[in-house]
Scaffold this active site. Structure first.
Site, PDB file in Angstrom:
ATOM      1  N   VAL A 183       1.037  -1.387  -0.209  1.00  0.00           N
ATOM      2  CA  VAL A 183      -0.180   0.094  -0.277  1.00  0.00           C
ATOM      3  C   VAL A 183       0.733   1.326   0.209  1.00  0.00           C
ATOM      4  CG1 VAL A 183      -1.859  -0.970   1.147  1.00  0.00           C
ATOM      5  CG2 VAL A 183      -0.201   0.105   2.551  1.00  0.00           C
ATOM      6  N   TYR A 241       2.166   3.992  17.098  1.00  0.00           N
ATOM      7  CA  TYR A 241       0.850   3.463  15.977  1.00  0.00           C
ATOM      8  C   TYR A 241      -0.528   4.309  16.508  1.00  0.00           C
ATOM      9  CZ  TYR A 241      -2.936   0.084  16.024  1.00  0.00           C
ATOM     10  OH  TYR A 241      -4.131  -0.487  15.218  1.00  0.00           O
ATOM     11  N   LYS A 245      -2.879   6.124  13.930  1.00  0.00           N
ATOM     12  CA  LYS A 245      -4.702   6.040  14.247  1.00  0.00           C
ATOM     13  C   LYS A 245      -4.800   7.508  13.903  1.00  0.00           C
ATOM     14  CE  LYS A 245      -4.137   1.931  12.622  1.00  0.00           C
ATOM     15  NZ  LYS A 245      -5.109   1.231  11.717  1.00  0.00           N
ATOM     16  N   VAL A 273      -8.178  -6.333  19.407  1.00  0.00           N
ATOM     17  CA  VAL A 273      -8.880  -8.002  18.409  1.00  0.00           C
ATOM     18  C   VAL A 273      -8.250  -8.875  18.166  1.00  0.00           C
ATOM     19  CG1 VAL A 273      -9.805  -8.406  16.179  1.00  0.00           C
ATOM     20  CG2 VAL A 273     -10.126  -5.842  16.650  1.00  0.00           C
TER      21      VAL A 273
HETATM   22  N1  LIG Z   1      -6.185  -6.700  16.301  1.00  0.00           N
HETATM   23  C1  LIG Z   1      -6.481  -5.416  16.778  1.00  0.00           C
HETATM   24  O1  LIG Z   1      -5.894  -5.576  18.247  1.00  0.00           O
HETATM   25  C2  LIG Z   1      -6.484  -3.596  16.303  1.00  0.00           C
HETATM   26  C3  LIG Z   1      -7.352  -2.971  16.940  1.00  0.00           C
HETATM   27  C4  LIG Z   1      -7.386  -1.502  16.127  1.00  0.00           C
HETATM   28  C5  LIG Z   1      -7.628  -1.902  15.077  1.00  0.00           C
HETATM   29  N2  LIG Z   1      -6.916  -2.354  13.814  1.00  0.00           N
HETATM   30  C6  LIG Z   1      -6.301  -1.803  13.026  1.00  0.00           C
HETATM   31  O2  LIG Z   1      -7.158  -2.735  11.742  1.00  0.00           O
HETATM   32  C7  LIG Z   1      -6.085  -3.072  10.657  1.00  0.00           C
HETATM   33  C8  LIG Z   1      -5.722  -5.170  10.381  1.00  0.00           C
HETATM   34  O3  LIG Z   1      -5.032  -5.601  11.610  1.00  0.00           O
HETATM   35  P1  LIG Z   1      -5.658  -6.713  11.842  1.00  0.00           P
HETATM   36  O4  LIG Z   1      -5.238  -6.558  13.459  1.00  0.00           O
HETATM   37  O5  LIG Z   1      -5.553  -7.659  11.575  1.00  0.00           O
HETATM   38  O6  LIG Z   1      -3.746  -7.764  11.935  1.00  0.00           O
HETATM   39  P2  LIG Z   1      -3.026  -8.187  11.013  1.00  0.00           P
HETATM   40  O7  LIG Z   1      -1.935  -8.364  11.022  1.00  0.00           O
HETATM   41  O8  LIG Z   1      -3.410  -9.747  10.935  1.00  0.00           O
HETATM   42  O9  LIG Z   1      -3.407  -7.499   9.450  1.00  0.00           O
HETATM   43  C9  LIG Z   1      -3.290  -6.711   8.646  1.00  0.00           C
HETATM   44  C10 LIG Z   1      -2.434  -7.222   7.099  1.00  0.00           C
HETATM   45  O10 LIG Z   1      -1.212  -5.724   6.604  1.00  0.00           O
HETATM   46  C11 LIG Z   1      -0.885  -6.808   5.533  1.00  0.00           C
HETATM   47  N3  LIG Z   1       0.535  -5.939   5.210  1.00  0.00           N
HETATM   48  C12 LIG Z   1       1.096  -5.116   6.269  1.00  0.00           C
HETATM   49  N4  LIG Z   1       2.036  -4.501   5.352  1.00  0.00           N
HETATM   50  C13 LIG Z   1       1.169  -4.187   3.976  1.00  0.00           C
HETATM   51  C14 LIG Z   1       1.681  -3.696   2.945  1.00  0.00           C
HETATM   52  N5  LIG Z   1       3.138  -2.665   2.999  1.00  0.00           N
HETATM   53  N6  LIG Z   1       0.812  -3.235   2.160  1.00  0.00           N
HETATM   54  C15 LIG Z   1      -0.583  -4.263   2.499  1.00  0.00           C
HETATM   55  N7  LIG Z   1      -0.550  -4.839   3.332  1.00  0.00           N
HETATM   56  C16 LIG Z   1       0.165  -5.042   4.540  1.00  0.00           C
HETATM   57  C17 LIG Z   1      -0.627  -7.973   6.599  1.00  0.00           C
HETATM   58  O11 LIG Z   1       0.476  -8.990   5.925  1.00  0.00           O
HETATM   59  C18 LIG Z   1      -1.509  -8.308   6.910  1.00  0.00           C
HETATM   60  O12 LIG Z   1      -1.754  -9.978   6.408  1.00  0.00           O
HETATM   61  C19 LIG Z   1      -5.046  -2.605  10.535  1.00  0.00           C
HETATM   62  O13 LIG Z   1      -4.659  -1.295  10.152  1.00  0.00           O
HETATM   63  C20 LIG Z   1      -4.405  -2.278  12.428  1.00  0.00           C
HETATM   64  O14 LIG Z   1      -3.944  -0.843  12.587  1.00  0.00           O
HETATM   65  C21 LIG Z   1      -6.518  -3.652  14.294  1.00  0.00           C
END
Ligand SMILES: NC(=O)c1ccc[n+]([C@@H]2O[C@H](COP(=O)([O-])OP(=O)(O)OC[C@H]3O[C@@H](n4cnc5c(N)ncnc54)[C@H](O)[C@@H]3O)[C@@H](O)[C@H]2O)c1
Length: 255
Positions: A57, A147, A151, A180
């Site tokens: 991305v 991080y 956000k 999550v």
């Molecule tokens: N897990 C949590 O507690 C939580 C809470 C709030 C928000 N979020 C947000 O939700 C979103 C997804 O997180 P998640 O928990 O599923 O994490 P995750 O690590 O399971 O998934 C993140 C995905 O992003 C991909 N990724 C990383 N760098 C990338 C790049 N340069 N280009 C394309 N893809 C890339 C990774 O390969 C991975 O598949 C994130 O934006 C995270 O900040 C997560």
């Protein structure tokens, strides 16, 4: 009538994968993009009609190629800017290159996604952008400083584009989950996760995301907290004084 389309970044695992599967089950044409080829293979094996592709991305050329391949008719109903990365622990223990990468993926990646998809969204009546924000954008989080800062940037971008793109009939909003159960939270070294625990699955967030994109369901809400903890913190932060917010966050994120 052709099927509506959704383009999901970071779709190889966690919330992105669950979101891709959720929309596919509801009949959408799904584009699932990520840097993780083996995760995408596993997604395609689980749901064969999902279109998968490699996309970093942070690469604007790659965005242009992925969108033109996935949207040959020039239209896109929903963009989900989900890709994100995180490092936890004391700020000074994380190398500067890693801080930079967190900003690049979480902020630049979302900016480029919105910019690259704009023409596709503008041509599509009722198009939507969903940005994955976080409860870390309510107050700066100890052990997750960069991080959390990214956000806050996603929050600001979402608010601004929601105002700017209304005239193009593009709805922009953000989801704010608290912790999550995904790869991101495994081995996380942060006081807040020890205090609050993890009470959400990726499927919970994907279901909320899908529901939030249904027409008429509380449209006009720019930020949507996911999970009771995020809802309580977001509401409390609106009505408590700054000093109290700081004290509450000092307690939640204690080591
Ligand atoms: N897990 C949590 O507690 C939580 C809470 C709030 C928000 N979020 C947000 O939700 C979103 C997804 O997180 P998640 O928990 O599923 O994490 P995750 O690590 O399971 O998934 C993140 C995905 O992003 C991909 N990724 C990383 N760098 C990338 C790049 N340069 N280009 C394309 N893809 C890339 C990774 O390969 C991975 O598949 C994130 O934006 C995270 O900040 C997560």
């Amino acid at each position: 009538m052709s099927r509506p389309s959704v383009f999901v970044t970071g779709a190889a695992s966690g919330i992105g994968r669950a979101t891709a599967l959720q929309f596919a089950r509801h009949g959408y044409r799904v584009g699932a993009f990520d840097v993780d080829a083996s995760g995408l293979d596993s997604l395609a094996a689980a749901q064969s009609d999902i279109v998968t592709g490699i996309l970093d991305v942070t690469d604007s050329g790659a965005w242009a190629r992925a969108l033109s391949e996935f949207c040959p008719d020039g239209r896109l109903d929903i963009l989900v800017n989900n890709a994100g990365i995180l490092s936890s622990g004391p700020f000074e223990d994380t190398p500067p290159e890693r801080h930079r990468r967190i900003v690049d993926v979480n902020v630049t990646g979302t900016v480029l996604g919105c910019h690259s998809a704009f023409e596709y969204l503008r041509r599509t009546p009722g198009a939507q952008v969903v940005n994955l924000c976080s409860a870390s954008a309510i107050y700066g989080q100890r052990d997750l400083a960069t991080y959390s800062a990214t956000k806050f940037a996603v929050r600001g971008l979402t608010e601004a584009l929601e105002l700017e793109w209304g005239r193009h009939d593009i709805r922009v909003f953000a989801l704010w989950p608290v912790f999550v159960d995904t790869a991101m939270t495994q081995n996380m070294n942060a006081g807040a996760i020890r205090t609050l625990g993890i009470h959400l699955t990726a499927d919970d967030v994907a279901a909320e995301l899908y529901a939030a994109t249904r027409p008429g369901r509380a449209w006009g809400r720019v930020h949507r907290a996911v999970g009771w903890q995020a809802r309580v913190f977001a509401a409390a932060a609106q009505c408590s004084p700054a000093r109290l917010n700081r004290l509450a966050n000092q307690w939640v994120t204690r080591r």
